[in-house]
Design a protein around this motif. Structure first.
Motif, PDB file in Angstrom:
ATOM      1  N   PRO A   9     -12.636   3.197 112.165  1.00 10.18           N
ATOM      2  CA  PRO A   9     -13.453   2.335 111.923  1.00 10.18           C
ATOM      3  C   PRO A   9     -13.512   1.009 112.042  1.00 10.18           C
ATOM      4  CG  PRO A   9     -13.829   3.949 110.644  1.00 10.18           C
ATOM      5  CD  PRO A   9     -12.291   4.854 111.713  1.00 10.18           C
ATOM      6  N   ASP A  10     -14.205   0.404 111.865  1.00 10.26           N
ATOM      7  CA  ASP A  10     -14.181  -1.354 111.400  1.00 10.26           C
ATOM      8  C   ASP A  10     -14.744  -1.324 109.821  1.00 10.26           C
ATOM      9  OD1 ASP A  10     -13.393  -2.330 113.346  1.00 10.26           O
ATOM     10  OD2 ASP A  10     -15.761  -2.987 114.006  1.00 10.26           O
ATOM     11  N   GLU A  11     -15.468  -0.889 109.772  1.00  9.62           N
ATOM     12  CA  GLU A  11     -16.120  -0.493 107.961  1.00  9.62           C
ATOM     13  C   GLU A  11     -14.720   0.457 107.907  1.00  9.62           C
ATOM     14  OE1 GLU A  11     -17.806   2.975 109.865  1.00  9.62           O
ATOM     15  OE2 GLU A  11     -17.412   0.659 110.523  1.00  9.62           O
ATOM     16  N   ASP A  12     -14.570  -0.280 105.909  1.00  9.89           N
ATOM     17  CA  ASP A  12     -13.877   0.731 105.006  1.00  9.89           C
ATOM     18  C   ASP A  12     -14.623   1.648 104.694  1.00  9.89           C
ATOM     19  OD1 ASP A  12     -12.211  -1.446 104.550  1.00  9.89           O
ATOM     20  OD2 ASP A  12     -13.628  -2.754 102.961  1.00  9.89           O
ATOM     21  N   ILE A  13     -13.804   2.741 104.354  1.00 12.47           N
ATOM     22  CA  ILE A  13     -13.927   4.745 103.732  1.00 12.47           C
ATOM     23  C   ILE A  13     -13.794   4.717 102.295  1.00 12.47           C
ATOM     24  CG2 ILE A  13     -13.424   6.843 104.434  1.00 12.47           C
ATOM     25  CD1 ILE A  13     -15.032   5.015 106.838  1.00 12.47           C
ATOM     26  N   LEU A  14     -15.026   4.809 102.295  1.00  6.60           N
ATOM     27  CA  LEU A  14     -14.675   5.440 100.610  1.00  6.60           C
ATOM     28  C   LEU A  14     -14.859   6.436  99.804  1.00  6.60           C
ATOM     29  CD1 LEU A  14     -17.806   3.129  99.381  1.00  6.60           C
ATOM     30  CD2 LEU A  14     -15.730   2.927  99.566  1.00  6.60           C
ATOM     31  N   GLY A  15     -13.556   6.525  99.715  1.00 10.58           N
ATOM     32  CA  GLY A  15     -13.396   8.578  98.929  1.00 10.58           C
ATOM     33  C   GLY A  15     -13.544   8.591  97.455  1.00 10.58           C
ATOM     34  N   PRO A  16     -13.505  10.026  97.045  1.00 11.15           N
ATOM     35  CA  PRO A  16     -13.717  10.330  95.502  1.00 11.15           C
ATOM     36  C   PRO A  16     -14.326   9.223  94.550  1.00 11.15           C
ATOM     37  CG  PRO A  16     -12.784  11.852  96.545  1.00 11.15           C
ATOM     38  CD  PRO A  16     -12.339  10.949  97.401  1.00 11.15           C
ATOM     39  N   GLY A  17     -15.149   8.849  93.660  1.00 15.74           N
ATOM     40  CA  GLY A  17     -15.508   8.142  92.825  1.00 15.74           C
ATOM     41  C   GLY A  17     -15.971   6.680  93.389  1.00 15.74           C
ATOM     42  N   GLY A  18     -15.894   6.273  94.797  1.00 13.20           N
ATOM     43  CA  GLY A  18     -16.598   5.350  95.099  1.00 13.20           C
ATOM     44  C   GLY A  18     -15.607   3.622  95.671  1.00 13.20           C
ATOM     45  N   ARG A  19     -13.940   4.522  95.695  1.00 13.85           N
ATOM     46  CA  ARG A  19     -12.829   3.708  95.962  1.00 13.85           C
ATOM     47  C   ARG A  19     -12.464   3.525  97.502  1.00 13.85           C
ATOM     48  NH1 ARG A  19      -8.812   4.868  90.883  1.00 13.85           N
ATOM     49  NH2 ARG A  19      -9.643   4.192  88.910  1.00 13.85           N
ATOM     50  N   LYS A  20     -12.222   3.052  98.145  1.00 15.93           N
ATOM     51  CA  LYS A  20     -11.660   2.464  99.085  1.00 15.93           C
ATOM     52  C   LYS A  20     -10.523   3.014  99.459  1.00 15.93           C
ATOM     53  CE  LYS A  20      -9.961  -0.991 102.032  1.00 15.93           C
ATOM     54  NZ  LYS A  20      -9.734  -2.626 102.333  1.00 15.93           N
ATOM     55  N   LEU A  21      -9.992   4.051 100.598  1.00 11.80           N
ATOM     56  CA  LEU A  21      -8.970   4.750 100.988  1.00 11.80           C
ATOM     57  C   LEU A  21      -8.084   3.633 101.934  1.00 11.80           C
ATOM     58  CD1 LEU A  21     -11.123   8.137 102.029  1.00 11.80           C
ATOM     59  CD2 LEU A  21      -9.488   8.125  99.792  1.00 11.80           C
ATOM     60  N   PRO A  22      -7.053   3.306 101.155  1.00  8.70           N
ATOM     61  CA  PRO A  22      -6.197   2.908 101.182  1.00  8.70           C
ATOM     62  C   PRO A  22      -5.585   2.802 102.961  1.00  8.70           C
ATOM     63  CG  PRO A  22      -4.877   3.715  99.968  1.00  8.70           C
ATOM     64  CD  PRO A  22      -6.448   3.852  99.988  1.00  8.70           C
ATOM     65  N   HIS A  23      -5.866   4.991 103.341  1.00 10.51           N
ATOM     66  CA  HIS A  23      -5.099   5.327 104.767  1.00 10.51           C
ATOM     67  C   HIS A  23      -6.111   6.551 105.433  1.00 10.51           C
ATOM     68  CE1 HIS A  23      -1.257   3.212 103.830  1.00 10.51           C
ATOM     69  NE2 HIS A  23      -1.210   3.852 102.593  1.00 10.51           N
ATOM     70  N   PRO A  24      -7.372   5.603 104.948  1.00  9.06           N
ATOM     71  CA  PRO A  24      -8.661   7.128 105.137  1.00  9.06           C
ATOM     72  C   PRO A  24      -8.059   8.088 106.701  1.00  9.06           C
ATOM     73  CG  PRO A  24      -9.237   5.007 106.226  1.00  9.06           C
ATOM     74  CD  PRO A  24      -7.922   4.614 105.461  1.00  9.06           C
ATOM     75  N   THR A  25      -8.088   9.332 106.278  1.00 10.32           N
ATOM     76  CA  THR A  25      -8.785  10.609 107.455  1.00 10.32           C
ATOM     77  C   THR A  25      -9.535  10.909 107.471  1.00 10.32           C
ATOM     78  OG1 THR A  25      -8.348  11.980 105.572  1.00 10.32           O
ATOM     79  CG2 THR A  25      -6.644  11.449 106.045  1.00 10.32           C
ATOM     80  N   PHE A  26      -9.426  11.660 108.996  1.00 13.54           N
ATOM     81  CA  PHE A  26     -10.905  12.033 109.530  1.00 13.54           C
ATOM     82  C   PHE A  26     -10.873  13.522 110.722  1.00 13.54           C
ATOM     83  CE2 PHE A  26     -10.575   7.429 109.324  1.00 13.54           C
ATOM     84  CZ  PHE A  26     -12.264   6.875 108.687  1.00 13.54           C
ATOM     85  N   ALA A  27     -11.382  13.725 110.505  1.00 16.37           N
ATOM     86  CA  ALA A  27     -12.126  15.622 111.511  1.00 16.37           C
ATOM     87  C   ALA A  27     -11.021  15.270 112.111  1.00 16.37           C
ATOM     88  CB  ALA A  27     -12.988  16.152 110.441  1.00 16.37           C
ATOM     89  N   HIS A  28     -11.471  15.901 112.584  1.00 17.20           N
ATOM     90  CA  HIS A  28     -10.488  16.328 114.656  1.00 17.20           C
ATOM     91  C   HIS A  28     -12.568  16.872 115.019  1.00 17.20           C
ATOM     92  CE1 HIS A  28      -9.101  17.023 118.435  1.00 17.20           C
ATOM     93  NE2 HIS A  28      -8.581  16.780 118.616  1.00 17.20           N
ATOM     94  N   PRO A  29     -12.245  16.469 115.992  1.00 17.20           N
ATOM     95  CA  PRO A  29     -13.361  17.570 116.782  1.00 17.20           C
ATOM     96  C   PRO A  29     -14.274  18.721 117.221  1.00 17.20           C
ATOM     97  CG  PRO A  29     -12.896  15.760 118.471  1.00 17.20           C
ATOM     98  CD  PRO A  29     -12.493  15.406 116.739  1.00 17.20           C
ATOM     99  N   ASP A  30     -12.699  18.763 117.664  1.00 14.55           N
ATOM    100  CA  ASP A  30     -12.594  20.569 117.991  1.00 14.55           C
ATOM    101  C   ASP A  30     -11.100  21.387 117.716  1.00 14.55           C
ATOM    102  OD1 ASP A  30     -14.297  19.459 120.382  1.00 14.55           O
ATOM    103  OD2 ASP A  30     -12.519  18.214 121.118  1.00 14.55           O
ATOM    104  N   ASP A  31     -10.523  20.494 116.435  1.00 13.96           N
ATOM    105  CA  ASP A  31      -9.598  21.667 116.031  1.00 13.96           C
ATOM    106  C   ASP A  31      -9.917  21.427 114.501  1.00 13.96           C
ATOM    107  OD1 ASP A  31      -6.995  22.398 115.328  1.00 13.96           O
ATOM    108  OD2 ASP A  31      -6.163  22.839 117.570  1.00 13.96           O
ATOM    109  N   CYS A  32     -10.338  22.675 113.993  1.00 15.32           N
ATOM    110  CA  CYS A  32      -9.953  23.121 112.242  1.00 15.32           C
ATOM    111  C   CYS A  32      -8.625  22.030 112.010  1.00 15.32           C
ATOM    112  CB  CYS A  32     -10.513  23.978 112.202  1.00 15.32           C
ATOM    113  SG  CYS A  32     -12.249  24.268 112.242  1.00 15.32           S
ATOM    114  N   ALA A  33      -7.557  22.272 112.771  1.00 11.67           N
ATOM    115  CA  ALA A  33      -6.315  22.183 111.785  1.00 11.67           C
ATOM    116  C   ALA A  33      -5.987  20.613 111.723  1.00 11.67           C
ATOM    117  CB  ALA A  33      -5.601  22.900 112.254  1.00 11.67           C
TER     118      ALA A  33
END
Length: 237
Positions: A159-183
């Motif tokens: 995504p274009d926008e920054d992803i914020l993690g715990p504490g509102g800090r920008k994640l340098p290497h954000p991760t995202f869930a797969h839509p069909d596979d939990c692992a």
């Protein structure tokens, strides 16, 4: 300091505009033109020009060196020779942005008027201010904000926008869930370069914590591995 250098260069050129060499032999810059310099030998001067697109590096009078403008402080020497431009090359030599404004991740290395197309490393764009590839946030080139991003074979792109993690800090290497596979999940290296990720067997991806976790802690994935075992047994039967 800069004013003193300019005054010295003015004294060397003299009122007539003829460059006057200092006592020592060496290579000296023109006071107004950054790609023009003089070779001084026993008080006699010879006027020389850098190849078009390069400028004279005046840091050390013992060395004759022309370099790209990004590596040289021309100070008040702002004038340049007439450009010898060709298609893709604003000047005969140097590094320049690609002629296609959408190709932010490519640039031209011009050598004697011939453009050689080169790619930036994945996730970087060409910054013509520094004549190098850089992350978008570190670049002065704002026209590439909407440049096409890399995508994986399944269509995922960061995504274009920054992803914020715990504490509102920008994640340098954000991760995202797969839509069909939990692992499975996706990683965005430096926020722009997509990669596929896979949790260790027995764990599933938790999008709340941005990490792999026990299945019972992730709603909808509690029985992920139980389902897999049942499918294996069904196939054997």
């Amino acid at each position: 300091m800069k004013t003193a250098v300019a005054a010295l260069l003015f004294l060397l050129t003299g009122c007539s505009g003829q460059f006057k060499c200092p006592e020592r032999t060496g290579f000296y810059p023109d006071p107004v033109q950054c790609d023009l310099y003089y070779v001084c030998t026993k008080g006699e001067s010879e006027e020389k020009l850098c190849p078009d697109g390069l400028v004279f590096d005046a840091k050390d009078s013992r060395h004759e060196r022309c370099d790209i403008p990004a590596n040289v402080d021309c100070d008040e020497r702002t004038e340049l020779q007439e450009p010898q431009s060709t298609p893709g090359c604003p000047r005969a030599n140097g590094y320049y942005r690609h002629s296609d404004p959408r190709a932010c991740d490519k640039f031209f290395n011009c050598v004697s008027g011939v453009p050689h197309e080169l790619p930036c490393p994945p996730g970087l764009i060409y910054d013509d201010t520094a004549s190098t590839c850089a992350w978008f946030d570190d670049s002065n080139r704002k026209d590439c904000k909407n440049a096409k991003r890399d995508s994986l074979d399944d269509g995922f792109s960061c995504p274009d926008e920054d992803i914020l993690g715990p504490g509102g800090r920008k994640l340098p290497h954000p991760t995202f869930a797969h839509p069909d596979d939990c692992a499975r999940f996706y990683i965005c290296r430096n926020g722009v370069m997509p990669q596929k990720g896979l949790c260790t067997k027995g764990l599933v991806y938790n999008e709340e914590t941005f990490a792999c976790d026990e299945p019972q802690n992730v709603p909808g994935c509690e029985n992920y591995y139980d389902k897999g075992e049942k499918e294996k047994k069904t196939k054997k039967a």
